[in-house]
Design a protein around this motif. Structure first.
Motif, PDB file in Angstrom:
ATOM      1  N   GLN A 163      18.428  70.590  53.278  1.00 29.18           N
ATOM      2  CA  GLN A 163      17.508  70.849  52.164  1.00 29.18           C
ATOM      3  C   GLN A 163      17.059  69.540  51.506  1.00 29.18           C
ATOM      4  O   GLN A 163      15.900  69.394  51.125  1.00 29.18           O
ATOM      5  CB  GLN A 163      18.157  71.764  51.126  1.00 29.18           C
ATOM      6  CG  GLN A 163      17.143  72.239  50.092  1.00 29.18           C
ATOM      7  CD  GLN A 163      17.715  73.208  49.078  1.00 29.18           C
ATOM      8  OE1 GLN A 163      18.747  73.850  49.319  1.00 29.18           O
ATOM      9  NE2 GLN A 163      17.052  73.326  47.936  1.00 29.18           N
ATOM     10  N   ARG A 210      20.077  74.877  37.104  1.00 31.25           N
ATOM     11  CA  ARG A 210      19.543  73.618  37.605  1.00 31.25           C
ATOM     12  C   ARG A 210      19.727  73.540  39.099  1.00 31.25           C
ATOM     13  O   ARG A 210      20.584  74.195  39.684  1.00 31.25           O
ATOM     14  CB  ARG A 210      20.248  72.438  36.934  1.00 31.25           C
ATOM     15  CG  ARG A 210      20.170  72.491  35.414  1.00 31.25           C
ATOM     16  CD  ARG A 210      20.481  71.163  34.798  1.00 31.25           C
ATOM     17  NE  ARG A 210      19.558  70.165  35.299  1.00 31.25           N
ATOM     18  CZ  ARG A 210      19.926  69.066  35.937  1.00 31.25           C
ATOM     19  NH1 ARG A 210      21.186  68.820  36.163  1.00 31.25           N
ATOM     20  NH2 ARG A 210      19.024  68.222  36.362  1.00 31.25           N
ATOM     21  N   LYS A 211      18.908  72.695  39.714  1.00 35.92           N
ATOM     22  CA  LYS A 211      19.067  72.473  41.140  1.00 35.92           C
ATOM     23  C   LYS A 211      20.459  71.880  41.366  1.00 35.92           C
ATOM     24  O   LYS A 211      20.893  71.027  40.599  1.00 35.92           O
ATOM     25  CB  LYS A 211      17.985  71.514  41.626  1.00 35.92           C
ATOM     26  CG  LYS A 211      17.569  71.774  43.044  1.00 35.92           C
ATOM     27  CD  LYS A 211      16.305  71.032  43.359  1.00 35.92           C
ATOM     28  CE  LYS A 211      16.498  69.551  43.127  1.00 35.92           C
ATOM     29  NZ  LYS A 211      15.288  68.792  43.381  1.00 35.92           N
ATOM     30  N   ASN A 222      12.590  76.361  43.496  1.00 38.17           N
ATOM     31  CA  ASN A 222      13.808  75.568  43.307  1.00 38.17           C
ATOM     32  C   ASN A 222      13.891  74.815  41.993  1.00 38.17           C
ATOM     33  O   ASN A 222      14.976  74.452  41.564  1.00 38.17           O
ATOM     34  CB  ASN A 222      13.977  74.584  44.463  1.00 38.17           C
ATOM     35  CG  ASN A 222      14.412  75.277  45.726  1.00 38.17           C
ATOM     36  OD1 ASN A 222      15.589  75.545  45.909  1.00 38.17           O
ATOM     37  ND2 ASN A 222      13.449  75.603  46.567  1.00 38.17           N
ATOM     38  N   THR A 223      12.767  74.554  41.404  1.00 37.44           N
ATOM     39  CA  THR A 223      12.831  73.733  40.190  1.00 37.44           C
ATOM     40  C   THR A 223      11.977  74.282  39.063  1.00 37.44           C
ATOM     41  O   THR A 223      11.547  73.555  38.193  1.00 37.44           O
ATOM     42  CB  THR A 223      12.367  72.290  40.457  1.00 37.44           C
ATOM     43  OG1 THR A 223      11.004  72.338  40.904  1.00 37.44           O
ATOM     44  CG2 THR A 223      13.221  71.600  41.474  1.00 37.44           C
ATOM     45  N   GLU A 249      13.299  68.309  51.233  1.00 40.16           N
ATOM     46  CA  GLU A 249      12.710  68.020  49.928  1.00 40.16           C
ATOM     47  C   GLU A 249      12.076  66.628  49.903  1.00 40.16           C
ATOM     48  O   GLU A 249      10.975  66.436  49.383  1.00 40.16           O
ATOM     49  CB  GLU A 249      13.822  68.143  48.885  1.00 40.16           C
ATOM     50  CG  GLU A 249      13.315  68.083  47.479  1.00 40.16           C
ATOM     51  CD  GLU A 249      14.360  68.542  46.475  1.00 40.16           C
ATOM     52  OE1 GLU A 249      14.885  69.679  46.616  1.00 40.16           O
ATOM     53  OE2 GLU A 249      14.650  67.786  45.556  1.00 40.16           O
ATOM     54  N   TYR A 275      23.704  71.323  51.886  1.00 39.21           N
ATOM     55  CA  TYR A 275      22.508  70.714  51.289  1.00 39.21           C
ATOM     56  C   TYR A 275      21.858  69.610  52.120  1.00 39.21           C
ATOM     57  O   TYR A 275      20.783  69.156  51.769  1.00 39.21           O
ATOM     58  CB  TYR A 275      22.835  70.138  49.910  1.00 39.21           C
ATOM     59  CG  TYR A 275      23.376  71.155  48.939  1.00 39.21           C
ATOM     60  CD1 TYR A 275      22.698  72.354  48.700  1.00 39.21           C
ATOM     61  CD2 TYR A 275      24.558  70.911  48.244  1.00 39.21           C
ATOM     62  CE1 TYR A 275      23.196  73.288  47.797  1.00 39.21           C
ATOM     63  CE2 TYR A 275      25.060  71.836  47.336  1.00 39.21           C
ATOM     64  CZ  TYR A 275      24.374  73.014  47.119  1.00 39.21           C
ATOM     65  OH  TYR A 275      24.871  73.922  46.232  1.00 39.21           O
ATOM     66  N   THR A 293      14.667  69.089  37.315  1.00 43.26           N
ATOM     67  CA  THR A 293      14.815  70.201  36.374  1.00 43.26           C
ATOM     68  C   THR A 293      15.219  69.681  35.003  1.00 43.26           C
ATOM     69  O   THR A 293      15.882  68.651  34.880  1.00 43.26           O
ATOM     70  CB  THR A 293      15.877  71.227  36.850  1.00 43.26           C
ATOM     71  OG1 THR A 293      16.910  70.539  37.553  1.00 43.26           O
ATOM     72  CG2 THR A 293      15.280  72.259  37.768  1.00 43.26           C
TER      73      THR A 293
END
Ligand code: GP9
Ligand code: MN
Length: 419
Positions: A387, A336-337, A15-16, A391, A384, A329
């Motif tokens: 997520q 980018r995320k 992801n990053t 995270e 999101y 990021t």
């Protein structure tokens, strides 16, 4: 053990990953890095006025010669300034309770000072407070700082102090003798202090009038913000006079909010806007500047946050961090995320602001939907929400489990076998 890190590391890499090299990669190679932490400065004062006068004239002008990120969010929690330092240098989230600087200062990290230390940088912090405040002495030692100029490095008298300690103007002027003789290239972090709650200022240092509202705090905030702005201007002059200016990139960042929800009514009056949950999130924006000598200014509107600072600086310094594990990021990358997560699970994406079960249009502030409806009424932000929670929990697992001790950052992402 290290096994739980495998999934987390995979997630972070996926992801990053910061592999993309832009035109700016290495533009600041071997230059000094001067990082200025702007105490409690929020974006709403930038290019704004009080009683018809600019609050931060110097910082407003600086936009014209810097990369200025107008939608940059602080992501701090209870650890306040120390959280901002932690997020910036580790690209991890702060703790949901307490301050990582206190609770997990002995962990294995892969911090910015350590990484650039390996590239020959001398790292140092300037801050005129007791070295043990926020447990900084322990954390700085652990994360690779070479020296901490704490309160003992300064001459502090009644005349040059206010509120929390040494006035910012004296702080910068007294710091120059150390900076001028410093081993190069250096990474020097300056943490200001005067624009701190309760925003006290000596009468002779006040150059604009207070605001007039029911909040003594907000009323005084503009004056101390202006004082800090003037102190930064003086610091830039010293840097130019000493010749350091041309060889340094200067990064400026607000550490966290200064005006809490307690001052809703006054804020609403000042901004001439209803104080909604949407506005609350938007007020978590803090100024972020990167000044590179010889580069023209640019206002960048994309969403950004404190977790992005570490990969961004490494990119500018031309230090390859594709093996690093970060939640941020590089701000100059195209890929980018798609969101900036706040510690409480709120997030900002290009289109939406999500907070407290509500999904708002980011541009207009219009409430789109809520997540408290029936099961089949999915929120537009739904994409999101989970997520972001995942995270944040990954970050907590890394910190609470000290998981980076199982990771070999030098050797191709290998998770070291542990007994
Ligand atoms: C204290 C200064 C302010 O040394 O960094 O701390 P804060 O209260 O903003 O976390
Ligand atoms: Mn602070």
């Amino acid at each position: 053990d290290g096994n739980e890190l495998t999934d987390i590391a995979d997630y972070m890499q996926e992801n990053t990953t910061n592999n993309e090299k832009t035109d700016l990669y290495g533009i600041a190679k071997d230059k000094n890095v001067i990082f200025i932490s702007l105490e409690s400065l929020q974006t709403f004062v930038i290019n704004n006025t009080v009683n018809g006068e600019e609050v931060t004239p110097f910082l407003n002008d600086l936009i014209g010669e810097s990369y200025y990120f107008e939608n940059f969010y602080h992501q701090t929690a209870q650890g306040k300034t120390s959280d901002s330092e932690f997020i910036v240098e580790n690209s991890l989230y702060p703790s949901p309770r307490g301050a990582v600087y206190f609770t997990h200062a002995q962990n294995d990290y892969h911090s910015l000072p350590e990484i650039i230390g390996n590239e020959g940088y001398y790292s140092t912090v300037f801050h005129p407070n007791n070295k043990s405040f926020w447990n900084r002495d322990v954390m700085y030692e652990n994360t690779g700082y070479d020296h901490f100029f704490d309160v003992d490095a300064y001459e502090v008298t009644e005349g040059n102090s206010v509120g929390w300690g040494l006035k910012d103007k004296d702080f910068f002027s007294q710091s120059m003798k150390y900076l001028e003789t410093m081993q190069k290239p250096f990474y020097a972090k300056f943490i200001t202090l005067t624009n701190h709650y309760p925003f006290e200022l000596a009468e002779e240092d006040a150059t604009i009038e207070k605001y007039d509202s029911n909040s003594k705090t907000l009323n005084s905030y503009f004056q101390t913000a202006r004082y800090m702005d003037e102190s930064i201007e003086e610091f830039f002059t010293y840097l130019k006079e000493s010749g350091l200016y041309e060889d340094s990139i200067i990064v400026l960042m607000g550490d966290h909010y200064g005006i809490s929800d307690f001052h809703k009514k006054a804020m609403s009056m000042y901004l001439d806007q209803e104080y909604t949950d949407y506005l609350h999130v938007q007020l978590q924006r803090v100024p972020f500047y990167i000044h590179i000598p010889g580069q023209e200014g640019e206002v960048i509107s994309k969403i950004a946050g404190q977790v992005d600072v570490k990969p961004t600086l490494l990119h500018l310094l031309g230090i390859d961090d594709s093996n690093d594990l970060s939640f941020g990021t590089n701000l100059f990358a195209d890929e980018r995320k798609p969101y900036i997560a706040l510690r409480d699970g709120s997030f900002i994406s290009d289109e939406y602001v999500y907070t407290k079960d509500q999904c708002f249009n980011r541009e207009t502030g219009e409430l789109i939907d809520t997540t408290t409806g029936t099961a089949d009424e999915e929120s537009t932000c739904q994409l999101y929400i989970e997520q972001v929670e995942e995270e944040l929990s990954y970050s907590d697992q890394i910190i609470f489990g000290d998981l980076f001790r199982f990771y070999n950052f030098k050797d191709e992402n290998v998770i070291e076998e542990v007994e």
